[in-house]
Enzyme design. Structure first.
Site, PDB file in Angstrom:
ATOM      1  N   LYS A  71       0.647  -7.594   3.214  1.00  0.00           N
ATOM      2  CA  LYS A  71       0.342  -6.270   2.670  1.00  0.00           C
ATOM      3  C   LYS A  71      -0.723  -5.595   3.524  1.00  0.00           C
ATOM      4  CE  LYS A  71      -1.554  -4.112  -1.531  1.00  0.00           C
ATOM      5  NZ  LYS A  71      -2.047  -4.366  -2.902  1.00  0.00           N
ATOM      6  N   SER A 148      -0.438  -1.824  -6.474  1.00  0.00           N
ATOM      7  CA  SER A 148      -0.365  -1.305  -5.126  1.00  0.00           C
ATOM      8  C   SER A 148       0.410  -2.202  -4.150  1.00  0.00           C
ATOM      9  CB  SER A 148      -1.792  -1.111  -4.579  1.00  0.00           C
ATOM     10  OG  SER A 148      -2.481  -2.352  -4.512  1.00  0.00           O
ATOM     11  N   SER A 172      -2.487  -5.000  -9.348  1.00  0.00           N
ATOM     12  CA  SER A 172      -1.633  -4.690  -8.198  1.00  0.00           C
ATOM     13  C   SER A 172      -0.708  -5.806  -7.743  1.00  0.00           C
ATOM     14  CB  SER A 172      -2.499  -4.243  -7.014  1.00  0.00           C
ATOM     15  OG  SER A 172      -3.063  -2.985  -7.284  1.00  0.00           O
TER      16      SER A 172
END
Length: 476
Positions: A71, A148, A172
């Site tokens: 990520k 996220s 997230s």
């Protein structure tokens, strides 16, 4: 190995095939590349192109050769540009070193293929940014995959990857897991290291781990990467044996509290309520004690403290990066709500930070008292199965810092409690919605009790299986 065979295996299964010599790691990587490329045009889950070749990894690790992705936030690999979902960082800033967890992912044998999308600095429950555009949910490309860690979740849900890095400062890992039909484990604060860049990211809210399709992958990966580094603030007890051994239905009777009411009063979609109720019935049918209950704490003080934590984090990120780059935070390089939150954070005082710490302490003590009577708390993961793309628009000029916070946590009112208390939590798929979308259900446990979470998740993986579910957008 063709893509159809590749998509049938989780990370553990692929590792076993590679270790047994039934397929080479290179063949798996070729299949993964084809799989990712077959869906990314629809999903927009990557930041930049795939790497020319997977990043260096230990060929003797537990997951040797298994495809993986990083990520675009917090964790970083040596030489790989990081953008944090923001125009402020342009094409990205490469770091000259691995974070400690990245080094552990390498030692576990995970072969990083690319970088996945995140919203700007991670402060959104969807994965949409001006810098990278919207990432789409493979179950319905008009909907968000959550955030996220939505880029990672979209690729894992589409079976283009078996596992991918994710992090969690307010939900997230768990929100995109819920929206995409995955397993999303947020470990206990300190279970996975944030060395060397942080002690307590986001005033202790931030935790690093991954999203997976199976419970055994979450457990096995936690076995491979958990533990402190020299200088870390926390030293947690190790599991009684292994996390993998704990990932089976528990033999004893668990005391499980159930609540479908949002602590902040936000409305909760009927599909989320029904999914929790179905899971509660399955748990009761297998002999566990299930009753309606929820911890009591000062929700207004909790929200104010959480806003302080996020705005101070965004101020540090925006103004800190600007100082390094010799620029200024502005609407030309930051989304409207990021800038509003950063400016709010810049105005905070030391007294505000100490007040937030007191509120977090009061919440943590109240929740700990609640868990003297229960092993787990079961809730929806979010207040709706997912959101339409554009609903959580971080560039909405009508919103100030508090307005943005309230909009986010109306959709995600359940997840941040685990971040504030530091306790572990896991989202797993419940029954699907009438629209055919995944619906996440979440368990919150006591600190350092990942074994209990993994056990109940394994029970549901058997009682309400999700392994055969396929989204409309799937790797081919």
């Amino acid at each position: 190995m063709d893509v159809a065979e590749y998509t049938e295996h989780d990370a553990t299964g692929l590792a076993e095939l590679i270790a047994a010599g039934k397929v080479s790691a290179a063949e798996v990587h070729d299949a993964a590349r084809t799989a990712i490329e077959s869906v990314n045009g629809e999903l927009n889950a990557l930041v930049g192109p795939l790497f020319d070749r997977p990043l260096r990894h230990d060929e003797g690790g537990r997951f040797a050769g298994v495809p993986f992705a990083i990520k675009d936030l917090v964790l970083h690999a040596e030489g790989v540009p990081q953008r944090a979902g923001s125009r402020m960082l342009g094409p990205g800033v490469p770091f000259p070193y691995d974070t400690a967890l990245m080094a552990r992912f390498r030692r576990a044998g995970l072969a990083a293929m690319g970088v996945t999308a995140t919203p700007e600095f991670g402060f959104n429950a969807t994965t949409e940014s001006v810098a990278n555009g919207p990432t789409r949910n493979p179950w319905d490309t008009t909907r968000s995959p959550g955030g996220s860690s939505g880029g990672s979740a979209a690729l894992v849900a589409a079976r283009a990857l078996p596992v991918a890095h994710a992090n969690d400062g307010g939900g997230s890992v768990r929100i995109p897991a819920g929206a995409c039909g995955l397993v999303g484990l947020k470990p206990t604060r300190g279970r996975t290291t944030v060395a060397p860049d942080y002690q307590d990211p986001l005033l202790g809210l931030g935790v690093e781990f991954a999203v997976t399709r199976t419970v055994r992958d979450a457990a096995g990966l936690l076995d491979a990467v958990h533990g402190a580094e020299p200088g870390d603030r926390y030293l947690l007890p190790a599991p009684a044996s292994t996390f993998a051994a704990a990932a089976r239905p528990p033999s004893g009777t668990l005391r499980i509290a159930v609540s479908t009411a949002a602590p902040n009063g936000a409305p909760v979609d009927a599909a989320c309520v029904e999914a929790v109720q179905a899971v509660a019935r399955a748990l009761a049918d297998t002999g566990h004690t299930v009753e309606e209950a929820a911890p009591a704490y000062d929700v207004a003080a909790f929200d104010e403290a959480n806003l302080v934590a996020w705005c101070s984090f965004l101020a540090d990120a925006a103004y800190g990066i600007a100082a390094v780059l010799g620029t200024e935070p502005s609407a030309e390089v930051l989304e409207h709500t990021t800038l509003a939150c950063a400016e709010h954070g810049k105005r905070l005082s030391a007294l505000d930070l100490y007040a937030a710490d007191r509120a977090f302490n009061a919440t943590t003590r109240a929740v700990a008292g609640f868990f003297t009577g229960y092993d787990l708390l079961l809730t929806p993961t979010a207040a709706a199965p997912n959101t339409a793309l554009g609903h959580l628009d971080a560039d909405d000029a009508s919103l100030d810092a508090r307005g943005w916070y309230d909009r986010l946590f109306a959709f995600a009112p359940f997840t941040a409690l685990a971040n504030v208390t530091g306790a572990p939590a896991i989202s797993v798929p419940g029954p699907t919605s009438p629209d055919g979308w995944p619906v996440g259900v979440m368990f919150l446990g006591r600190p350092a009790a990942e074994e209990t979470l993994l056990g109940v998740a394994a029970l549901l993986e058997e009682a309400l299986p999700w392994a055969d579910r396929r989204p409309p957008v799937v790797a081919h």
